[in-house]
Motif scaffolding. Structure first.
Motif, PDB file in Angstrom:
ATOM      1  N   SER A 274       0.832  -1.210   0.000  1.00 43.10           N
ATOM      2  CA  SER A 274       0.000   0.000   0.000  1.00 43.10           C
ATOM      3  C   SER A 274       0.863   1.254   0.000  1.00 43.10           C
TER       4      SER A 274
ATOM      5  N   HIS B 228      -8.611  -0.495  -0.555  1.00 44.25           N
ATOM      6  CA  HIS B 228      -7.586  -1.517  -0.770  1.00 44.25           C
ATOM      7  C   HIS B 228      -6.778  -1.784   0.495  1.00 44.25           C
ATOM      8  N   VAL B 229      -6.585  -3.063   0.773  1.00 44.92           N
ATOM      9  CA  VAL B 229      -5.703  -3.521   1.842  1.00 44.92           C
ATOM     10  C   VAL B 229      -4.738  -4.514   1.210  1.00 44.92           C
TER      11      VAL B 229
ATOM     12  N   VAL C 298     -12.286   1.441   7.328  1.00 45.40           N
ATOM     13  CA  VAL C 298     -10.841   1.572   7.111  1.00 45.40           C
ATOM     14  C   VAL C 298     -10.261   2.660   8.008  1.00 45.40           C
TER      15      VAL C 298
ATOM     16  N   ALA D  33      -3.572  -0.855   4.842  1.00 42.24           N
ATOM     17  CA  ALA D  33      -4.548  -0.157   4.006  1.00 42.24           C
ATOM     18  C   ALA D  33      -3.889   0.988   3.244  1.00 42.24           C
TER      19      ALA D  33
ATOM     20  N   ASN E  20      -7.851   2.045  11.399  1.00 39.54           N
ATOM     21  CA  ASN E  20      -6.488   2.560  11.398  1.00 39.54           C
ATOM     22  C   ASN E  20      -6.319   3.797  12.276  1.00 39.54           C
TER      23      ASN E  20
END
Length: 625
Positions: free
Chosen positions: A148, A406-407, A526, A413, A530
């Motif tokens: 990422s 997206h991860v 997400v 992430a 995080n």
């Protein structure tokens, strides 16, 4: 199929399953099981039972199989919109008190009664789950998959496109692709990143119709996409067969479609030289996330090409209707003129990628035999779509909006990496993103009753210094609508299919379900996961975006009141319930609203952040139940 894949096919058949090993398979099953439990619970198909109150935000839950013999335990956090954030590493399965390995296929079978899938459709759904697992294992075994952090700095649009791992965030069986072999997967799947050449065909005008926007001719399109030398060569090749080239159009097809469908299902037309196979394209292409759309890697200034592809994926055979193709450029031209003619959208930077030309071939045998809508009528069409690269200013780059979810394979992430690099705080970054994404959708709805299908794969973000500055919408003709059947009275004839009859209380679902539930629900997870921001901060930013738009447009106050974005609850229209109900064709495209499957109401996460007092309007008569 490229040379490397053909060589492996001939000499090393095991290569095409080389990513299937115990570790990758176990991880793929754990992640898909996490998604299945979360999304089925979101749609009230299964209802986990809480065993232990929250510790650090996560509670312990259990879920039993239909017969009660298998028990699943896991830790989950309940977020807005009935969202289940499950820690995959905590999922544990027991049968008669003994631990068992996690198996997504077995979970589907164990819960089949609650899933409500028909006996004749269950094997197809299991095939789709198996294929989704196959693809997941491949993505997690890719040695060259960028992290990422690397994607956050990637300047090449296609690097990001190929790196995406999840697919649609809501559908559990989201990478079915039934019809592909293991070798086809390596050749044609977007994540495989293989370059391909399309196959060009000559198609007789008795069956094929070309359409384009008013500023583009057939001859100009071919000159720009093929070049005069290639076109002249095709003309000579057709003439050498003793037929008149003037009676034909030239069009591209997906190689899989030619070998598996067109050369067989259309064999009579091939034999009668109504279809003539010419050659592979000189240009090379790479598949996009939508799998049947291709980006030209040989000449990055050329248009996208989208082709029919008769594989089953997420509730539909991925064909293209020749009837729809005839009106596609006209619809795109109409929407483009509307968008560019609107001062607010123009200032916002919102635009669309026009589908500028199309060709559809009609198979009269299937038309005569099957009066209803069917995938058999959609096997042979193609369209050309504008390229977004020429729209960029110096310093800007493109990123599919799907990337915000997206991860990478190590669990990191992409979105937090973008925010950190931007130098902005999370809320400030969100404000810029929502202004680019949500604000133009609100304007299109409230001013024109115009809706798109604005999920992650259908939207391209333009980034400057890691910050979204504007949005580009694509996939226009198939998935946009004007939610007013009365609009047919003033729409041009070739554009009238845009106007659809939708119950008044369904209209805002284009924002509530497609945007809030389909995109923002997952972005919220997400950011919360995080520690980028709190859930309250996230949904307050969304509410502020809505309020800022409404404050700037007092002339639309009556519409804001009638279609209230701050209602306490809204209907929950479900995706997996649709697919489980009919995974071969989950929606009646001529009347999409009739196909919707509901699961009660969702609490509106922005309702508590209303900035102004709610206006009083006459109540809508239809029941919301």
């Amino acid at each position: 199929m490229n040379v490397t894949i053909a060589h492996q096919l001939a000499h090393n058949p095991a290569h095409f399953a080389s990513h299937l090993n115990p570790e990758a398979w176990a991880q793929a099953n754990r992640l898909l099981l996490r998604k299945a439990i979360a999304e089925y619970a979101h749609e009230l198909i299964v209802e986990p039972e809480q065993l232990r109150p929250a510790r650090a935000g996560f509670s312990l839950y259990q879920l039993f199989s239909d017969d009660g013999t298998a028990r699943y335990q896991f830790e989950a956090q309940r977020l807005a919109l009935r969202h289940w954030h499950i820690k995959p590493e905590t999922i544990r399965k027991q049968v008669n008190g003994a631990d068992r390995p996690l198996d997504a296929l077995q979970f589907i079978i164990e819960c089949r009664q609650r899933l409500g899938i028909r006996e004749d459709l269950l094997p197809i759904y299991l095939d789709e789950i198996s294929s989704t697992l196959f693809g997941s294992a491949f993505k997690r075994m890719k040695a060259d998959a960028p992290s990422s952090a690397q994607l956050a700095d990637a300047t090449d649009f296609q690097t990001i496109e190929v790196a995406m791992t999840e697919g649609h965030p809501g559908f559990v069986a989201n990478n079915g692709r039934l019809g592909f072999t293991a070798a086809d997967y390596r050749a044609y799947a977007p994540e495989a990143g293989s370059e391909i050449r399309l196959i060009w065909l000559a198609v007789h005008k008795d069956h094929a119709a070309f359409s384009s926007i008013s500023t583009l001719s057939y001859e100009q399109l071919l000159a720009e996409e093929l070049g005069h030398a290639t076109v002249d060569g095709f003309v000579r090749e057709v003439a050498a067969l003793g037929v008149d080239p003037a009676d034909y159009h030239f069009m591209p097809a997906h190689p899989w479609q030619w070998f598996n469908k067109l050369s067989i299902a259309f064999a009579g037309y091939v034999a009668q030289r109504k279809i003539i196979c010419l050659a592979y394209s000189q240009d090379h292409y790479i598949a996009q996330q939508s799998i049947r759309t291709f980006f030209n890697t040989s000449d990055r200034s050329k248009r996208y090409v989208k082709t029919s592809l008769s594989i089953l994926n997420m509730g539909f055979m991925r064909g293209l209707s020749p009837y729809y193709m005839s009106g596609t450029p006209a619809i795109n031209e109409f929407i483009k003129e509307l968008v560019t003619g609107d001062a607010f959208l123009r200032a916002n930077g919102f635009t669309i990628l026009q589908e500028v030309a199309s060709i559809g071939f009609r198979n009269h045998h299937y038309e005569a035999a099957i009066p209803v809508d069917t995938p058999y009528k959609k096997m042979f069409s193609a369209l050309w779509r504008e390229n977004p690269l020429p729209l960029l200013q110096p310093g800007e780059r493109l990123m599919t909006m799907a990337a915000l979810l997206h991860v990478d394979k190590d669990g990191h992430a992409l979105l937090p990496e973008l925010i950190r690099r931007s130098g902005l705080g999370t809320v400030a970054w969100l404000q810029r993103y929502l202004a680019a994404y949500l604000t133009p959708l609100l304007h299109c709805f409230y001013k024109y009753e115009l809706t798109f299908m604005p999920h992650g794969e259908n939207l391209i973000l333009v980034l400057d210094q890691h910050v979204p500055v504007r949005a580009i919408m694509k996939d226009i003709a198939e998935e946009c609508a004007i939610l007013d059947i009365g609009a047919k009275a003033w729409l041009p004839e070739r554009v009238q299919r845009l106007a659809v009859a939708v119950p008044d209380h369904f209209k805002l679902l284009g924002i509530f379900i497609d945007v809030f539930d389909g995109v923002l629900r997952h972005i919220n997870q997400v950011l919360v996961d995080n520690a980028c921001c709190s859930e309250e901060d996230f949904w307050r930013a969304v509410a502020d975006c809505v309020s800022d738009y409404q404050d700037a447009h007092p002339e639309l106050e009556e519409k804001f009141a009638h279609h209230d974005m701050f209602v306490p609850e809204f209907l929950h229209s479900c995706l997996n319930r649709l697919q489980l109900g009919n995974n071969v064709q989950m929606v009646n495209l001529s009347d999409p609203a009739s196909s919707l499957k509901m699961a009660g109401n969702l609490v509106n996460p922005i309702a508590g952040f209303r900035r102004r007092a709610a206006a009083r309007i006459e109540p809508i008569e239809e029941s919301l139940a």
